[in-house]
Design a protein around this motif. Structure first.
Motif: not given
Length: 524
Positions: A317-346
């Protein structure tokens, strides 16, 4: 997941700032360049010069020329710029937070962890290194007649090679003690996140560090990697276990020291008496800070049978409630991966687990609607040994839940890995947690915390066992790895061979009696 928030139209980095920073890179005029892109948007971010092997050799020559005068200063004199650096980092945090977010794609709250750490770790060494480097008296060969002390000499010029995931924390935590110990540094940050490291170097020079003591080079390992090892007096590396092994072998061939923090497949053990609210919150951060791109993050969660279902339900439930965004403030609980290769590996790890029968409890898909490299925080169950996600480091926002019946089983399964970097234990009984911790084959173990308690205890050494590394950063070990201990002894009154005219047999009897007396009276 919480509703997606589209990336901000935040202004890109100031071209004048980028131009100022890249002038610090040791790269010949007209050398090749590469363009980095912003993980939040996929758009070009900066064009950075690339160094050649000859540029690396030139950087070492400049650093050696500057190091001699630097080493001649007292440790307290060398520490002064670093106290000023602490204040400047905190004062200018908005500027560096923007740079870190643009280069890594991480949430601002996780970028701030780097700001806090760069300031705090630097202040620790600025305040404590002079005492650590002070001459240390030690018992002499002949009590009263031999006076011995240990002097710590700087190695010379240190190579600091750091990855992209913590681009402020890692260069600073390795370079600062090397510099205060009297060395110069030639540093190779990852090109994708080089502006962050260049900002730190530029700021430290503003704080009073002489030029040419911390020189950056940029480039591909195939081009400049060997040169960074072959010219160094010590190599400090953070990265994969495979690359770390290669660097250690090449450094060893030259009889040069190497310290390395490498990979991890870190376990969390949730005991039956754990405070579930606190544990859910802590495990959430331990798994998904910086989108799981953290050497010390948790990828294996072992939960006692008695509370497994309750804990799993709360965590999902806690994971489902996490906020993902690309904002330059403190609203996001998690951001992006850094490299395409990391996205591919995940993606590959999750799909392999799904295909082989694992359950995706939450998450499990990319989120291109937020940004090109976003992936949902993901919890798996039923992960087995034939799945890539079981033993291989994912280095992304994926963790697997497992059950255990008793503490012996939990310890055995936590240790059943070739890695040994970090671990965490969650229990209301801290004494019991400490007993468990001492059974885990891991360089650091946190009780009722995921990684921050050990990492930010700057007086304690951190590093890995097994395939997770060698040597330590932080604490006295993290400073003295950059020095050569030199024993200096002076003999007074009577020589080692005894008074003039004493024959060898009489000397042997006198030394035997002396040895017995020194033991009896605890002189030795």
């Amino acid at each position: 997941m919480a509703p997606a928030v589209r990336p901000s139209e935040a202004p890109m980095l100031d071209p004048a700032l980028i131009s100022r920073l890249i002038r610090r890179v040791a790269a010949a005029s007209g050398a090749s360049a590469t363009t980095t892109s912003a993980p939040f948007t996929g758009k070009p971010l900066a064009e950075l010069p690339q160094s050649s092997a000859a540029d690396v050799a030139g950087a070492f020559a400049r650093a050696r020329a500057a190091q001699a005068a630097w080493a001649a200063r007292t440790p307290r004199e060398r520490a002064a710029p670093f106290e000023r650096f602490h204040d400047l980092v905190l004062d200018r945090q908005r500027e560096i937070l923007d740079i870190v977010q643009w280069e890594t794609g991480k949430a601002r709250r996780h970028a701030f962890e780097e700001v806090y750490d760069a300031a705090g770790g630097t202040l620790y060494y600025a305040r404590h290194a002079p005492a650590m480097l002070r001459r240390r008296r030690t018992p002499g060969a002949v009590p009263g007649a031999t006076r011995t002390y240990v002097h710590h000499r700087p190695k010379g010029v240190v190579s600091v090679i750091t990855p992209w995931n913590y681009p402020l924390t890692l260069p600073v935590s390795d370079a600062v003690p090397a510099l205060i110990a009297g060395n110069a540094v030639v540093a190779k940050p990852d090109t994708q996140t080089a502006l962050t490291a260049l900002w730190a170097i530029d700021l430290l020079v503003e704080a009073g560090l002489p030029e040419d003591l911390w020189i950056p080079v940029l480039g591909e390992p195939a081009e400049i990697g060997d040169a960074l090892i072959d010219h160094a007096d010590h190599v400090a590396f953070t990265g994969s276990s495979a690359v770390g092994a290669h660097i250690a072998q090449r450094a060893a061939a030259r009889l040069v020291g190497c310290s390395a923090e490498l990979g991890g497949k870190n376990p969390a053990i949730v005991c039956a008496d754990a405070d579930l609210d606190r544990t859910v919150d802590g495990v959430l951060r331990a798994c998904f800070s910086s989108s799981g791109q953290l050497c010390v993050s948790m990828e294996r969660i072992y939960v006692h049978d008695a509370i497994h279902d309750d804990f799993a339900g709360r965590l999902v439930a806690a994971v489902r409630d996490m906020t993902l965004n690309a904002e330059f403030d403190f609203t996001a609980d998690m951001g992006s991966l850094t490299y395409r290769r990391q996205l591919d590996r995940v993606t590959a790890h999750v799909e392999d687990a799904r295909a082989k029968g694992a359950d995706v409890l939450v998450g499990g898909r990319p989120r291109p609607d937020i940004g090109p490299l976003f992936y949902e925080p993901t919890l798996l169950a039923g992960v087995t040994a034939d799945m890539d996600a079981c033993d291989d480091e994912t280095f992304g926002p994926v963790a697997a839940l497992h059950r255990f019946g008793d503490e012996d089983e939990a310890v055995e399964r936590a240790n059943a890995t070739g890695y040994g970097l970090n671990a965490s234990i969650w229990t209301r009984d801290v004494a019991r947690g400490r007993r468990l911790a001492e059974r885990i084959r891991s360089g650091t173990v946190n009780i009722n915390e995921g990684y921050g308690a050990t990492w930010a205890s700057y007086g304690a050494p951190i590093g890995g066992m097994k395939r997770s590394g060698l040597g330590r950063r932080h604490g006295v070990e993290g400073l003295l790895r950059y020095t050569e201990p030199q024993a200096i002894a002076s003999q007074h009154v009577v020589g080692i061979a005894g008074p003039p005219g004493m024959d060898a047999e009489t000397l042997a009897k006198a030394l035997t009696l002396g040895a017995r007396l020194m033991k009896r009276f605890r002189i030795r």
